[in-house]
Design a protein around this motif. Structure first.
Motif, PDB file in Angstrom:
ATOM      1  N   LYS A  27      11.354  21.597 -17.410  1.00  0.00           N
ATOM      2  CA  LYS A  27      11.726  20.333 -17.313  1.00  0.00           C
ATOM      3  C   LYS A  27      12.764  20.200 -16.121  1.00  0.00           C
ATOM      4  CE  LYS A  27       9.471  17.814 -20.735  1.00  0.00           C
ATOM      5  NZ  LYS A  27       8.697  16.734 -20.254  1.00  0.00           N
ATOM      6  N   ALA A  28      12.856  18.563 -15.571  1.00  0.00           N
ATOM      7  CA  ALA A  28      13.748  18.689 -14.734  1.00  0.00           C
ATOM      8  C   ALA A  28      15.309  18.576 -15.304  1.00  0.00           C
ATOM      9  CB  ALA A  28      13.543  17.129 -14.117  1.00  0.00           C
ATOM     10  N   SER A  29      15.296  18.535 -16.482  1.00  0.00           N
ATOM     11  CA  SER A  29      16.622  18.490 -17.179  1.00  0.00           C
ATOM     12  C   SER A  29      17.349  19.718 -17.172  1.00  0.00           C
ATOM     13  CB  SER A  29      16.805  17.730 -18.560  1.00  0.00           C
ATOM     14  OG  SER A  29      15.773  18.424 -19.394  1.00  0.00           O
ATOM     15  N   PHE A  30      16.653  21.014 -17.049  1.00  0.00           N
ATOM     16  CA  PHE A  30      16.971  22.313 -17.089  1.00  0.00           C
ATOM     17  C   PHE A  30      17.980  22.356 -15.665  1.00  0.00           C
ATOM     18  CE2 PHE A  30      13.278  24.650 -19.102  1.00  0.00           C
ATOM     19  CZ  PHE A  30      13.549  23.799 -20.221  1.00  0.00           C
ATOM     20  N   ASP A  31      18.917  23.160 -15.869  1.00  0.00           N
ATOM     21  CA  ASP A  31      19.857  23.763 -14.709  1.00  0.00           C
ATOM     22  C   ASP A  31      18.865  24.621 -13.787  1.00  0.00           C
ATOM     23  OD1 ASP A  31      20.107  26.200 -15.301  1.00  0.00           O
ATOM     24  OD2 ASP A  31      21.912  25.749 -16.673  1.00  0.00           O
ATOM     25  N   ALA A  32      19.395  24.672 -12.407  1.00  0.00           N
ATOM     26  CA  ALA A  32      18.731  25.276 -11.405  1.00  0.00           C
ATOM     27  C   ALA A  32      18.431  26.804 -12.005  1.00  0.00           C
ATOM     28  CB  ALA A  32      19.312  25.355 -10.096  1.00  0.00           C
ATOM     29  N   GLN A  33      19.197  27.437 -12.468  1.00  0.00           N
ATOM     30  CA  GLN A  33      19.235  28.893 -12.861  1.00  0.00           C
ATOM     31  C   GLN A  33      18.003  28.854 -13.927  1.00  0.00           C
ATOM     32  OE1 GLN A  33      22.738  30.950 -14.095  1.00  0.00           O
ATOM     33  NE2 GLN A  33      21.693  32.822 -14.968  1.00  0.00           N
ATOM     34  N   GLN A  34      18.150  28.107 -15.075  1.00  0.00           N
ATOM     35  CA  GLN A  34      17.127  27.999 -15.875  1.00  0.00           C
ATOM     36  C   GLN A  34      15.552  27.875 -15.271  1.00  0.00           C
ATOM     37  OE1 GLN A  34      18.691  24.786 -18.428  1.00  0.00           O
ATOM     38  NE2 GLN A  34      18.755  26.507 -20.225  1.00  0.00           N
ATOM     39  N   ILE A  35      15.478  26.769 -14.603  1.00  0.00           N
ATOM     40  CA  ILE A  35      14.212  26.825 -13.735  1.00  0.00           C
ATOM     41  C   ILE A  35      13.789  27.854 -12.896  1.00  0.00           C
ATOM     42  CG2 ILE A  35      13.126  25.298 -11.771  1.00  0.00           C
ATOM     43  CD1 ILE A  35      15.139  23.028 -12.582  1.00  0.00           C
ATOM     44  N   SER A  36      14.579  28.448 -12.345  1.00  0.00           N
ATOM     45  CA  SER A  36      14.606  29.816 -11.467  1.00  0.00           C
ATOM     46  C   SER A  36      14.148  30.943 -12.367  1.00  0.00           C
ATOM     47  CB  SER A  36      15.638  30.263 -10.739  1.00  0.00           C
ATOM     48  OG  SER A  36      15.502  31.504  -9.938  1.00  0.00           O
ATOM     49  N   GLU A  37      14.573  31.027 -13.439  1.00  0.00           N
ATOM     50  CA  GLU A  37      14.320  32.440 -14.305  1.00  0.00           C
ATOM     51  C   GLU A  37      12.886  31.986 -14.827  1.00  0.00           C
ATOM     52  OE1 GLU A  37      18.760  33.386 -16.075  1.00  0.00           O
ATOM     53  OE2 GLU A  37      17.361  31.890 -17.255  1.00  0.00           O
ATOM     54  N   ASN A  38      12.553  30.817 -15.272  1.00  0.00           N
ATOM     55  CA  ASN A  38      11.052  30.445 -15.780  1.00  0.00           C
ATOM     56  C   ASN A  38      10.267  30.626 -14.624  1.00  0.00           C
ATOM     57  OD1 ASN A  38      12.128  29.875 -18.204  1.00  0.00           O
ATOM     58  ND2 ASN A  38      11.380  27.684 -18.318  1.00  0.00           N
ATOM     59  N   LEU A  39      10.465  30.309 -13.507  1.00  0.00           N
ATOM     60  CA  LEU A  39       9.558  30.288 -12.455  1.00  0.00           C
ATOM     61  C   LEU A  39       9.344  32.014 -12.166  1.00  0.00           C
ATOM     62  CD1 LEU A  39      10.695  27.909  -9.596  1.00  0.00           C
ATOM     63  CD2 LEU A  39       8.368  27.896 -10.875  1.00  0.00           C
ATOM     64  N   LYS A  40      10.185  32.575 -12.107  1.00  0.00           N
ATOM     65  CA  LYS A  40      10.193  34.090 -11.781  1.00  0.00           C
ATOM     66  C   LYS A  40       9.351  34.639 -12.943  1.00  0.00           C
ATOM     67  CE  LYS A  40      14.436  34.660  -9.168  1.00  0.00           C
ATOM     68  NZ  LYS A  40      15.824  34.961  -9.119  1.00  0.00           N
ATOM     69  N   ALA A  41       9.390  34.427 -14.095  1.00  0.00           N
ATOM     70  CA  ALA A  41       8.642  34.953 -15.311  1.00  0.00           C
ATOM     71  C   ALA A  41       7.267  34.557 -15.104  1.00  0.00           C
ATOM     72  CB  ALA A  41       9.306  34.420 -16.570  1.00  0.00           C
ATOM     73  N   VAL A  42       6.929  33.373 -14.671  1.00  0.00           N
ATOM     74  CA  VAL A  42       5.469  33.125 -14.454  1.00  0.00           C
ATOM     75  C   VAL A  42       4.823  33.691 -13.410  1.00  0.00           C
ATOM     76  CG1 VAL A  42       3.999  30.900 -14.065  1.00  0.00           C
ATOM     77  CG2 VAL A  42       5.660  30.790 -15.587  1.00  0.00           C
ATOM     78  N   LEU A  43       5.652  33.811 -12.358  1.00  0.00           N
ATOM     79  CA  LEU A  43       4.741  34.314 -11.230  1.00  0.00           C
ATOM     80  C   LEU A  43       4.884  35.917 -11.212  1.00  0.00           C
ATOM     81  CD1 LEU A  43       6.794  32.148  -8.659  1.00  0.00           C
ATOM     82  CD2 LEU A  43       4.204  32.473  -8.911  1.00  0.00           C
ATOM     83  N   ALA A  44       5.841  36.330 -12.066  1.00  0.00           N
ATOM     84  CA  ALA A  44       5.596  37.868 -12.365  1.00  0.00           C
ATOM     85  C   ALA A  44       4.373  38.258 -13.119  1.00  0.00           C
ATOM     86  CB  ALA A  44       6.914  38.507 -12.637  1.00  0.00           C
ATOM     87  N   ALA A  45       4.246  37.285 -13.973  1.00  0.00           N
ATOM     88  CA  ALA A  45       2.991  37.534 -14.854  1.00  0.00           C
ATOM     89  C   ALA A  45       1.572  37.567 -14.234  1.00  0.00           C
ATOM     90  CB  ALA A  45       3.024  36.567 -16.194  1.00  0.00           C
ATOM     91  N   ILE A  46       1.863  36.254 -13.311  1.00  0.00           N
ATOM     92  CA  ILE A  46       0.317  36.208 -12.280  1.00  0.00           C
ATOM     93  C   ILE A  46       0.157  37.234 -11.452  1.00  0.00           C
ATOM     94  CG2 ILE A  46      -0.567  34.644 -10.436  1.00  0.00           C
ATOM     95  CD1 ILE A  46       1.033  32.317 -12.063  1.00  0.00           C
ATOM     96  N   VAL A  47       1.289  37.755 -10.682  1.00  0.00           N
ATOM     97  CA  VAL A  47       1.413  38.741  -9.816  1.00  0.00           C
ATOM     98  C   VAL A  47       0.721  40.006 -10.652  1.00  0.00           C
ATOM     99  CG1 VAL A  47       2.367  40.530  -8.442  1.00  0.00           C
ATOM    100  CG2 VAL A  47       2.888  37.837  -8.201  1.00  0.00           C
ATOM    101  N   LYS A  48       1.240  40.312 -11.803  1.00  0.00           N
ATOM    102  CA  LYS A  48       0.841  41.634 -12.564  1.00  0.00           C
ATOM    103  C   LYS A  48      -0.822  41.529 -13.047  1.00  0.00           C
ATOM    104  CE  LYS A  48       5.328  42.678 -14.212  1.00  0.00           C
ATOM    105  NZ  LYS A  48       6.195  42.792 -15.479  1.00  0.00           N
ATOM    106  N   ALA A  49      -1.186  40.183 -13.185  1.00  0.00           N
ATOM    107  CA  ALA A  49      -2.470  40.140 -13.626  1.00  0.00           C
ATOM    108  C   ALA A  49      -3.490  40.191 -12.483  1.00  0.00           C
ATOM    109  CB  ALA A  49      -2.540  38.714 -14.137  1.00  0.00           C
ATOM    110  N   LYS A  50      -3.094  40.610 -11.290  1.00  0.00           N
ATOM    111  CA  LYS A  50      -4.193  40.817 -10.177  1.00  0.00           C
ATOM    112  C   LYS A  50      -5.256  41.400 -10.397  1.00  0.00           C
ATOM    113  CE  LYS A  50      -4.581  42.017  -5.091  1.00  0.00           C
ATOM    114  NZ  LYS A  50      -3.764  42.377  -3.963  1.00  0.00           N
TER     115      LYS A  50
END
Length: 234
Positions: A177-200
């Motif tokens: 959510k936009a109410s998250f702070d930038a670090q929380q957003i960054s951590e969530n993005l990294k987790a999702v993208l790491a999972a997608i990359v590993k699923a190649k």
């Protein structure tokens, strides 16, 4: 071209359309470009170098967001007897064998995630034509067909999200959510993208992450630098 409001136009001025950004840079921009009066959802859209028409190139899985989704998720569990009781005790909003009939007869869809025990899938299959198009059909790969309904409910409530390619080979997934702070957003993005990359898929050839964009519900898209993102899967 659709007409854009003043807030969108002002937000778009903060983004260089010719540039790709790091996750941390994009997270800061997502905070600055959230101008709606409500708490906007942040979504990630990744175009993958796969052909999802082939079973061995479909990308699908789940990932637990470190900071949750920021969204209250309504969970329905198709289960019998004691398993339905377990689901309710774990925090499910609805549970029971009768939910199948409720969906069938009343077109009831007041839930965001559906979980089912394996012995219920014969009945749940009868409403697959209703659940499938809405992305609600329980699936073993997503961890939503299981006898451990209590854990499945807890995982979903804690921020576990599913990602999968659509017919255009694009993954769309909520990352916060936009109410998250930038670090929380960054951590969530990294987790999702790491999972997608590993699923190649092993059979995928050429560039895997063709493009990755993040945006608030009402905001402009922010393109991410894809080469560095591939390192997340290591």
């Amino acid at each position: 071209m659709p007409k854009r409001g003043k807030k969108y136009i002002e937000a778009a001025k903060l983004i260089d359309a010719t540039k790709t950004y790091s996750i941390d840079e994009a997270s800061e921009l997502l905070k600055k470009t959230a101008t709606a009066k409500f708490d906007e959802t942040i979504e990630l859209h990744a175009r993958l170098g796969v052909d999802s028409r082939h079973a061995d190139q479909q990308v699908r899985g789940t990932v637990a967001l470190p900071n949750g989704t920021g969204k209250a998720v309504r969970v329905a569990v198709f289960a019998k007897g004691a398993k339905a009781d377990e689901a309710i005790a774990a925090g499910a909003d609805f549970a029971g064998e009768d939910l199948v009939e409720k969906v069938q007869k009343e077109n009831w869809m007041d839930f965001d995630v559906a979980i089912a025990t394996p012995d219920m899938m014969g009945q749940v299959g009868r409403i697959g034509r209703v659940l499938g198009p809405r992305g609600l059909m329980p699936n073993p790969k997503a961890g939503t067909v299981t006898m451990d309904v209590a854990q499945a409910v807890k995982d979903v409530k804690a921020g576990k999200v599913e990602y999968r390619t659509d017919k255009q080979n694009i993954v769309h997934v909520l990352v916060g959510k936009a109410s998250f702070d930038a670090q929380q957003i960054s951590e969530n993005l990294k987790a999702v993208l790491a999972a997608i990359v590993k699923a190649k898929p092993a059979s995928a050839k050429g560039k895997y992450l063709k493009s990755v964009t993040v945006a608030n519900t009402m905001g402009p898209g922010i393109a991410l630098e894809t080469t560095a993102l591939m390192e997340l899967g290591k």
